[in-house]
Design a protein around this motif. Structure first.
Motif, PDB file in Angstrom:
ATOM      1  N   THR A 169       0.815  -1.215   0.000  1.00 29.73           N
ATOM      2  CA  THR A 169       0.000   0.000   0.000  1.00 29.73           C
ATOM      3  C   THR A 169       0.846   1.262   0.000  1.00 29.73           C
ATOM      4  OG1 THR A 169      -1.762  -1.198   1.126  1.00 29.73           O
ATOM      5  CG2 THR A 169      -1.840   1.202   1.231  1.00 29.73           C
ATOM      6  N   GLY A 170       1.855   1.315   0.860  1.00 29.63           N
ATOM      7  CA  GLY A 170       2.704   2.504   0.906  1.00 29.63           C
ATOM      8  C   GLY A 170       3.449   2.729  -0.390  1.00 29.63           C
ATOM      9  N   GLU A 171       3.927   1.661  -0.989  1.00 29.42           N
ATOM     10  CA  GLU A 171       4.631   1.777  -2.260  1.00 29.42           C
ATOM     11  C   GLU A 171       3.682   2.235  -3.362  1.00 29.42           C
ATOM     12  OE1 GLU A 171       7.710  -0.727  -5.101  1.00 29.42           O
ATOM     13  OE2 GLU A 171       6.766  -1.723  -3.388  1.00 29.42           O
ATOM     14  N   MET A 172       2.461   1.708  -3.351  1.00 30.22           N
ATOM     15  CA  MET A 172       1.480   2.109  -4.356  1.00 30.22           C
ATOM     16  C   MET A 172       1.156   3.597  -4.238  1.00 30.22           C
ATOM     17  SD  MET A 172      -1.116  -1.142  -4.333  1.00 30.22           S
ATOM     18  CE  MET A 172      -2.289  -0.337  -5.426  1.00 30.22           C
ATOM     19  N   PHE A 173       1.055   4.100  -2.997  1.00 29.26           N
ATOM     20  CA  PHE A 173       0.800   5.538  -2.817  1.00 29.26           C
ATOM     21  C   PHE A 173       1.930   6.347  -3.438  1.00 29.26           C
ATOM     22  CE2 PHE A 173       0.958   9.627  -0.773  1.00 29.26           C
ATOM     23  CZ  PHE A 173      -0.374   9.996  -0.644  1.00 29.26           C
ATOM     24  N   SER A 174       3.179   5.931  -3.192  1.00 31.74           N
ATOM     25  CA  SER A 174       4.329   6.665  -3.737  1.00 31.74           C
ATOM     26  C   SER A 174       4.347   6.626  -5.255  1.00 31.74           C
ATOM     27  CB  SER A 174       5.633   6.076  -3.188  1.00 31.74           C
ATOM     28  OG  SER A 174       5.726   6.259  -1.797  1.00 31.74           O
ATOM     29  N   VAL A 175       4.134   5.443  -5.816  1.00 29.90           N
ATOM     30  CA  VAL A 175       4.171   5.302  -7.275  1.00 29.90           C
ATOM     31  C   VAL A 175       3.069   6.120  -7.931  1.00 29.90           C
ATOM     32  CG1 VAL A 175       3.843   3.674  -9.175  1.00 29.90           C
ATOM     33  CG2 VAL A 175       5.300   3.047  -7.246  1.00 29.90           C
ATOM     34  N   LEU A 176       1.854   6.005  -7.411  1.00 32.34           N
ATOM     35  CA  LEU A 176       0.722   6.709  -8.015  1.00 32.34           C
ATOM     36  C   LEU A 176       0.819   8.223  -7.852  1.00 32.34           C
ATOM     37  CD1 LEU A 176      -2.148   4.271  -6.960  1.00 32.34           C
ATOM     38  CD2 LEU A 176      -1.364   4.717  -9.301  1.00 32.34           C
ATOM     39  N   SER A 177       1.294   8.669  -6.695  1.00 29.80           N
ATOM     40  CA  SER A 177       1.352  10.115  -6.447  1.00 29.80           C
ATOM     41  C   SER A 177       2.546  10.772  -7.144  1.00 29.80           C
ATOM     42  CB  SER A 177       1.416  10.400  -4.944  1.00 29.80           C
ATOM     43  OG  SER A 177       2.600   9.855  -4.378  1.00 29.80           O
ATOM     44  N   GLU A 178       3.567   9.980  -7.477  1.00 28.06           N
ATOM     45  CA  GLU A 178       4.776  10.563  -8.071  1.00 28.06           C
ATOM     46  C   GLU A 178       4.948  10.238  -9.549  1.00 28.06           C
ATOM     47  OE1 GLU A 178       8.097   9.297  -5.739  1.00 28.06           O
ATOM     48  OE2 GLU A 178       7.197   9.948  -3.837  1.00 28.06           O
ATOM     49  N   HIS A 179       4.371   9.119 -10.003  1.00 24.12           N
ATOM     50  CA  HIS A 179       4.692   8.654 -11.357  1.00 24.12           C
ATOM     51  C   HIS A 179       3.457   8.330 -12.197  1.00 24.12           C
ATOM     52  CE1 HIS A 179       8.864   8.450 -10.082  1.00 24.12           C
ATOM     53  NE2 HIS A 179       8.504   7.709  -9.053  1.00 24.12           N
ATOM     54  N   SER A 180       2.300   8.800 -11.794  1.00 26.04           N
ATOM     55  CA  SER A 180       1.091   8.575 -12.586  1.00 26.04           C
ATOM     56  C   SER A 180       0.417   9.912 -12.856  1.00 26.04           C
ATOM     57  CB  SER A 180       0.123   7.636 -11.848  1.00 26.04           C
ATOM     58  OG  SER A 180      -0.616   8.332 -10.867  1.00 26.04           O
ATOM     59  N   ILE A 181      -0.686   9.873 -13.584  1.00 21.63           N
ATOM     60  CA  ILE A 181      -1.441  11.088 -13.877  1.00 21.63           C
ATOM     61  C   ILE A 181      -1.870  11.809 -12.607  1.00 21.63           C
ATOM     62  CG2 ILE A 181      -3.669   9.886 -13.964  1.00 21.63           C
ATOM     63  CD1 ILE A 181      -2.517  12.767 -16.273  1.00 21.63           C
TER      64      ILE A 181
END
Length: 313
Positions: A169-181
């Protein structure tokens, strides 16, 4: 330092390191924290990093040390092979691996492996936190939640670990907030999310309802464009979706167990998970993660006869 150090304890994460100096009862005499986790220690040398911290705390070169975490990974100091579940906490701690070629007696607590082909999984470091919560999970059947970059949900039965699962979950937050739309909605530095945020609660409840968040993620972007959802609220919405989906998924897999979830966590993250579980009607018993890992390291030192039995003062 008024007492004589008997042993050092270290929690070696991927990016962070914590080292404690303990007396004969397991009480803390001194502590150091640094960014010299696995990724740094691979270059500096694990022995060099530990020796320097202990020297700074006035410890002798022959002071023994008990270690948990990524120092025991395949790419770490010395590989401490995984113990397969189901396994008792005592057997896990007793399988600590000695580090050869050091002036001091250093032993590394192994991680856990779940070799079920349908749900393969591993953990390192969290098993020591579990040992530190033995008073809460030592009898009966318990569901334990350990939030973080890679959240762990664990089934503890009668002082043994029978199974577990990982939600990144924490990694998904980082990826989505930094590297997605969604980075356009949340901004360069995501805001700290409060459990009092109604946006967090609302989006969390949506995820708790069915756990399907794929179609809702883009809704954060759309809400900014169509309804004026600000950056702070966008971060709250993403956090609510991801935490709610994790809890919904874990409950589907493991059930509610009939007793409070033992939530092992430190800091603001614990309040978010506690609020999300409250929204889902789940009772919670909180254990401090920092205290748990230290208690687990003390238990490991005693199990390996590096520290006499006793109670920390």
């Amino acid at each position: 330092m008024s007492a004589t150090p008997t042993i050092a304890a270290a929690d070696w994460g991927t990016t962070r390191l914590r080292v404690w100096l303990l007396d004969a009862t397991g009480a803390v005499l001194d502590e150091r924290r640094s960014d010299e986790g696995l990724l740094t220690a691979q270059h500096k040398g694990f022995a060099n990093v530990l020796d320097r911290h202990l020297q700074d705390m006035g410890a002798g070169k022959d002071l023994p040390a008990i270690v948990c975490g990524m120092a025991g990974a395949r790419q770490g100091w010395v590989e401490a092979p995984y113990v397969d579940v189901p396994a008792s906490l005592s057997d896990i701690l007793g399988a600590a691996v000695p580090v050869p070629g050091t002036d001091r007696d250093v032993r590394i607590v192994p991680g856990l492996a779940q070799r079920n082909p349908r749900t393969p999984d591993v953990m390192r470091g969290e098993e020591t936190q579990l040992a530190g919560t033995a008073k809460l999970i030592g009898s009966g059947s318990h569901l334990v939640c350990m939030p973080g970059t890679h959240s762990k949900w664990v089934i503890a039965e009668g002082g043994a670990i029978s199974g577990f699962g990982t939600w990144p979950t924490g990694e998904m937050f980082s990826v989505l907030s930094e590297h997605s739309i969604l980075r356009h909605s949340i901004g360069d530095k995501p805001a700290v999310v409060s459990p009092d945020s109604q946006v967090f609660r609302d989006w969390c409840q949506e995820a708790l309802f069915d756990g399907d968040i794929a179609s809702r993620l883009f809704g954060i972007r759309a809400s900014g464009l169509l309804s004026g959802l600000g950056q702070d609220d966008a971060a709250a919405a993403l956090s609510g979706l991801l935490i709610g989906a994790e809890i919904a998924s874990a409950v589907r897999r493991f059930g509610r167990r009939g007793s409070p979830v033992v939530l092992v966590v430190s800091g603001a993250l614990g309040a978010l998970y506690a609020e999300a579980m409250r929204l889902d009607g789940i009772a919670v018993t909180v254990a401090d993660a920092d205290e748990a890992v230290l208690a687990g390291l003390v238990a490991a030192a005693r199990r390996n006869r590096m520290l006499a039995e006793g109670v920390a003062s």
